[in-house]
Design a protein around this motif. Structure first.
Motif, short mmCIF file in Angstrom:
data_model
loop_
_atom_site.label_atom_id
_atom_site.label_comp_id
_atom_site.label_asym_id
_atom_site.label_seq_id
_atom_site.Cartn_x
_atom_site.Cartn_y
_atom_site.Cartn_z
N SER A 27 16.18 46.69 9.18
CA SER A 27 14.73 46.87 9.32
C SER A 27 14.40 48.17 10.07
O SER A 27 14.59 48.24 11.29
CB SER A 27 14.15 45.67 10.08
OG SER A 27 12.82 45.91 10.43
N ARG A 47 5.15 44.38 15.52
CA ARG A 47 4.38 43.60 14.54
C ARG A 47 4.83 43.91 13.12
O ARG A 47 4.85 43.04 12.26
CB ARG A 47 2.88 43.90 14.73
CG ARG A 47 1.98 42.97 14.00
CD ARG A 47 2.12 41.55 14.53
NE ARG A 47 1.54 40.62 13.60
CZ ARG A 47 2.20 39.62 13.03
NH1 ARG A 47 3.44 39.38 13.33
NH2 ARG A 47 1.62 38.82 12.18
N TRP A 48 5.16 45.16 12.90
CA TRP A 48 5.61 45.62 11.57
C TRP A 48 6.92 44.95 11.15
O TRP A 48 7.17 44.75 9.96
CB TRP A 48 5.73 47.13 11.62
CG TRP A 48 6.05 47.85 10.35
CD1 TRP A 48 5.93 47.39 9.08
CD2 TRP A 48 6.54 49.18 10.24
NE1 TRP A 48 6.31 48.36 8.18
CE2 TRP A 48 6.69 49.48 8.88
CE3 TRP A 48 6.87 50.17 11.17
CZ2 TRP A 48 7.16 50.69 8.42
CZ3 TRP A 48 7.32 51.38 10.72
CH2 TRP A 48 7.46 51.64 9.36
N ALA A 50 7.79 41.92 11.29
CA ALA A 50 7.53 40.67 10.55
C ALA A 50 7.12 40.90 9.11
O ALA A 50 7.30 40.02 8.27
CB ALA A 50 6.44 39.88 11.28
N PHE A 51 6.57 42.06 8.81
CA PHE A 51 6.07 42.33 7.46
C PHE A 51 7.00 43.20 6.63
O PHE A 51 6.69 43.51 5.49
CB PHE A 51 4.68 42.98 7.53
CG PHE A 51 3.66 42.07 8.12
CD1 PHE A 51 3.16 41.00 7.39
CD2 PHE A 51 3.23 42.23 9.43
CE1 PHE A 51 2.23 40.14 7.94
CE2 PHE A 51 2.30 41.38 9.99
CZ PHE A 51 1.80 40.33 9.22
N TYR A 52 8.11 43.62 7.22
CA TYR A 52 9.01 44.50 6.48
C TYR A 52 9.98 43.70 5.65
O TYR A 52 10.55 42.74 6.05
CB TYR A 52 9.78 45.42 7.43
CG TYR A 52 10.60 46.43 6.70
CD1 TYR A 52 10.01 47.57 6.19
CD2 TYR A 52 11.97 46.24 6.48
CE1 TYR A 52 10.75 48.51 5.49
CE2 TYR A 52 12.71 47.17 5.79
CZ TYR A 52 12.10 48.31 5.29
OH TYR A 52 12.85 49.22 4.59
#
Length: 158
Positions: free
Chosen positions: A97, A153-154, A156-158
């Motif tokens: 990530s 925060r990013w 979690a969305f990657y």
């Protein structure tokens, strides 16, 4: 040096497995992590906004920074103490990530900046320092910590 075997080993630890297999453990740890982030962010913002000239103007910057320092350290230590077990539960995901690597970079830089440059600026005599350095320090601090939070925060969305 390839870190993938280290990350695989970390994910295979007992702590990582227990958190990964539990229904509630990861969300509870993450909730405490986010509360610690709010505490840390609040202490950073109090001092940085004061350096920018907003709020608590009757309070000297040095006294404010000294007063919130234990809370800042507590928030940071709690974030690390909860971040490590969350990381252990998904170390392989983190390895692949880019947001994780950005977060680690910004966390190191923001922490070093906070406990070196910003600490000296906040403790300095405002008459000798001048308002420009305080404002620049506050803007840099807020920018670095924003990057830590945004990268986190990013993940979690990657």
């Amino acid at each position: 040096m390839d870190l993938l075997p280290v990350f695989q080993w970390l994910e295979d630890t007992t702590i990582g497995a227990v958190i990964r297999e539990s229904l509630w453990l990861f969300p509870v740890i993450e909730a405490v992590h986010l509360l610690a982030l709010a505490l840390l962010g609040g202490t950073i913002l109090l001092v940085d906004l004061r350096l920018l000239g907003f709020g608590l103007r009757s309070q000297p910057v040095a006294a404010l920074a000294e007063g919130v320092h234990p809370w800042l350290v507590g928030g940071l230590l709690t974030m690390v103490a909860t971040g490590v077990p969350m990381f252990l539960s998904e170390a392989i995901k983190c390895y692949y990530s880019p947001p994780f690597w950005y977060k680690m970079f910004f966390l190191v830089v923001a922490t070093a900046y906070t406990f070196s440059v910003r600490k000296r600026v906040a403790a300095a005599d405002p008459a000798r320092l001048g308002p420009v350095w305080g404002r620049l320090s506050a803007l840099a601090s807020m920018g670095l910590w924003f990057c830590v939070g945004f990268s986190g925060r990013w993940i979690a969305f990657y």
